[in-house]
Design a protein around this motif. Structure first.
Motif, PDB file in Angstrom:
ATOM      1  N   SER A  15       0.849  -1.182   0.000  1.00 41.77           N
ATOM      2  CA  SER A  15       0.000   0.000   0.000  1.00 41.77           C
ATOM      3  C   SER A  15       0.888   1.237   0.000  1.00 41.77           C
ATOM      4  O   SER A  15       2.037   1.188   0.436  1.00 41.77           O
ATOM      5  N   VAL A  16       0.347   2.344  -0.511  1.00 41.76           N
ATOM      6  CA  VAL A  16       1.086   3.613  -0.557  1.00 41.76           C
ATOM      7  C   VAL A  16       0.321   4.651   0.259  1.00 41.76           C
ATOM      8  O   VAL A  16      -0.888   4.806   0.102  1.00 41.76           O
ATOM      9  N   HIS A  17       1.024   5.308   1.169  1.00 45.18           N
ATOM     10  CA  HIS A  17       0.421   6.307   2.056  1.00 45.18           C
ATOM     11  C   HIS A  17       1.156   7.623   1.871  1.00 45.18           C
ATOM     12  O   HIS A  17       2.336   7.643   1.535  1.00 45.18           O
ATOM     13  N   ARG A  18       0.467   8.738   2.140  1.00 43.63           N
ATOM     14  CA  ARG A  18       1.136  10.028   2.099  1.00 43.63           C
ATOM     15  C   ARG A  18       2.042  10.163   3.316  1.00 43.63           C
ATOM     16  O   ARG A  18       1.748   9.607   4.384  1.00 43.63           O
ATOM     17  N   LEU A  19       3.129  10.902   3.155  1.00 44.52           N
ATOM     18  CA  LEU A  19       4.073  11.070   4.280  1.00 44.52           C
ATOM     19  C   LEU A  19       3.331  11.619   5.511  1.00 44.52           C
ATOM     20  O   LEU A  19       3.607  11.223   6.642  1.00 44.52           O
ATOM     21  N   ALA A  20       2.354  12.501   5.260  1.00 43.47           N
ATOM     22  CA  ALA A  20       1.602  13.097   6.367  1.00 43.47           C
ATOM     23  C   ALA A  20       0.779  12.053   7.124  1.00 43.47           C
ATOM     24  O   ALA A  20       0.384  12.273   8.272  1.00 43.47           O
ATOM     25  N   ASP A  21       0.515  10.908   6.486  1.00 47.70           N
ATOM     26  CA  ASP A  21      -0.271   9.848   7.121  1.00 47.70           C
ATOM     27  C   ASP A  21       0.630   8.780   7.747  1.00 47.70           C
ATOM     28  O   ASP A  21       0.233   7.616   7.872  1.00 47.70           O
ATOM     29  N   TYR A  22       1.825   9.180   8.126  1.00 47.18           N
ATOM     30  CA  TYR A  22       2.815   8.231   8.669  1.00 47.18           C
ATOM     31  C   TYR A  22       2.260   7.348   9.791  1.00 47.18           C
ATOM     32  O   TYR A  22       2.453   6.134   9.774  1.00 47.18           O
ATOM     33  N   PRO A  23       1.518   7.942  10.767  1.00 44.24           N
ATOM     34  CA  PRO A  23       1.025   7.081  11.851  1.00 44.24           C
ATOM     35  C   PRO A  23       0.123   5.942  11.353  1.00 44.24           C
ATOM     36  O   PRO A  23       0.256   4.804  11.818  1.00 44.24           O
ATOM     37  N   SER A  24      -0.763   6.225  10.391  1.00 49.50           N
ATOM     38  CA  SER A  24      -1.649   5.159   9.921  1.00 49.50           C
ATOM     39  C   SER A  24      -0.880   4.140   9.087  1.00 49.50           C
ATOM     40  O   SER A  24      -1.210   2.950   9.075  1.00 49.50           O
ATOM     41  N   ALA A  25       0.190   4.582   8.408  1.00 47.51           N
ATOM     42  CA  ALA A  25       1.038   3.634   7.676  1.00 47.51           C
ATOM     43  C   ALA A  25       1.736   2.688   8.659  1.00 47.51           C
ATOM     44  O   ALA A  25       1.803   1.472   8.439  1.00 47.51           O
ATOM     45  N   ASP A  29      -1.281  -7.178   8.597  1.00 50.76           N
ATOM     46  CA  ASP A  29      -2.184  -7.626   7.530  1.00 50.76           C
ATOM     47  C   ASP A  29      -1.598  -7.402   6.143  1.00 50.76           C
ATOM     48  O   ASP A  29      -2.200  -7.759   5.148  1.00 50.76           O
ATOM     49  N   GLN A  30      -0.406  -6.783   6.081  1.00 55.11           N
ATOM     50  CA  GLN A  30       0.135  -6.402   4.781  1.00 55.11           C
ATOM     51  C   GLN A  30       0.739  -7.601   4.065  1.00 55.11           C
ATOM     52  O   GLN A  30       1.124  -8.590   4.677  1.00 55.11           O
ATOM     53  N   PHE A  31       0.788  -7.477   2.725  1.00 57.93           N
ATOM     54  CA  PHE A  31       1.593  -8.413   1.937  1.00 57.93           C
ATOM     55  C   PHE A  31       2.549  -7.566   1.115  1.00 57.93           C
ATOM     56  O   PHE A  31       2.141  -6.865   0.206  1.00 57.93           O
ATOM     57  N   GLY A  32       3.814  -7.613   1.447  1.00 56.07           N
ATOM     58  CA  GLY A  32       4.798  -6.766   0.788  1.00 56.07           C
ATOM     59  C   GLY A  32       5.005  -5.483   1.577  1.00 56.07           C
ATOM     60  O   GLY A  32       4.731  -5.406   2.776  1.00 56.07           O
ATOM     61  N   LYS A  33       5.468  -4.463   0.885  1.00 59.45           N
ATOM     62  CA  LYS A  33       5.956  -3.276   1.583  1.00 59.45           C
ATOM     63  C   LYS A  33       4.911  -2.166   1.710  1.00 59.45           C
ATOM     64  O   LYS A  33       4.169  -1.872   0.775  1.00 59.45           O
TER      65      LYS A  33
END
Ligand code: ZN
Length: 303
Positions: free
Chosen positions: A269-279, A287-291
């Motif tokens: 998944s790709v997240h905005r830098l500003a959304d660092y905590p949710s990333a 639950d992730q698969f990969g990076k």
């Protein structure tokens, strides 16, 4: 920085494990971006060059470094743990820690492969995985595990994977695993090489899965670092337990070439830098698969 990627290191660091030598501290091991400034003696780089950061930093001139064993350098350290990392607008690294961004990769993929591919590659080198051997990757889903599956398949090994999640088992098959099993259930065959960094949670099952002459290689112990080991069984079966972490400069160049040649880089998944905590939460939930990747574009630089 144009993009960066998260690693378990970032979760540990948030918990103060290890506690940073001083605060503030910028986390982040992985990233890709463009060179903005070049210091004296930093090598053949020029502003505007598109590069990927190698997170494994060593001095470059001690006996270990000169013998291509930079992981044994007394000054060896990891970007984002021992040095300010990549989850910022800019990062300062030695010129030796840059490689040219592989053509054909997106910025997200460029940012995502570094630490996990380097770690998985060195683990399989240390475990001496050969074509025709059987590789078991425990806990498919994390970055290192998915890279180990892909590199193992490319090596010509028969790759098996385990995961608690049906969807991750399916993804493991897409990456080149021949079969995938539920974690905790029986693995009906023995493996020549087992990759397992879950620690105590899966240790017993992983040791049981080792063939005669088998090598169990680990780069972490996310589920606990204390385990029991039957030494009689270990020596009688000619088995090895191998510790490994990160990799050398040569190995980083080699994995970069593998990725440039088509080794798949799995972005969850790709997240905005500003959304660092949710990333970080996405990574922490497992639950992730990969990076899990951060997109830094659109961030206003204040310098
Ligand atoms: Zn050194």
């Amino acid at each position: 920085m144009v993009a960066s990627a998260l690693n378990h290191m970032d979760l540990w660091l948030r918990q103060g494990l290890p506690r940073p030598g001083r605060l503030p501290m910028v986390p982040g091991c992985d990233g890709a971006g463009t060179v903005s400034e070049v210091g004296e003696g930093a090598g053949p780089w020029a502003p505007g060059d598109e590069v990927v950061v190698n997170p494994s930093i060593a001095c470059g001139h001690c006996p270990a470094c000169l013998a291509d064993r930079s992981v044994d350098c007394a000054q060896w350290g990891i970007l984002g743990e021992h040095y300010w990392g990549t989850h910022g607008e800019e990062v300062v690294v030695p010129g030796a820690n840059l490689v040219r961004r592989p053509p054909g990769l997106s910025w997200e993929e460029s940012a995502a492969y570094g630490l996990c591919a380097l770690t998985a590659y060195r683990m399989l080198q240390r475990a001496r995985l050969r074509a025709g051997e059987r590789l078991l990757v425990v806990g498919a889903g994390g970055g290192v595990a998915s890279m180990a599956i892909a590199i193992g398949a490319r090596t010509g090994a028969e790759v098996l994977a385990t995961s608690r999640h049906e969807a991750k088992r399916r993804r493991a098959l897409e990456l080149g695993a021949a079969e995938a099993f539920a974690t905790g259930g029986p693995v009906p065959v023995k493996a020549d090489v087992v990759v397992d960094s879950s620690g105590s949670a899966t240790w017993a099952a992983s040791v049981r899965s080792l063939a005669r002459g088998g090598r169990l290689v680990l780069c972490g112990a996310t589920g606990g670092a204390r385990v029991e080991l039957d030494l009689a069984r270990l020596f009688y079966s000619q088995q090895e337990v191998i510790g490994s972490t990160m990799g050398t400069y040569r190995e980083f160049a080699e994995v970069t070439k593998l990725v440039a040649d088509g080794l798949p880089v799995v972005v969850d998944s790709v997240h905005r830098l500003a959304d660092y905590p949710s990333a970080l939460d996405r990574l922490g939930a497992g639950d992730q698969f990969g990076k899990v990747v951060l997109d830094h574009r659109g961030v206003t630089t204040t310098t």
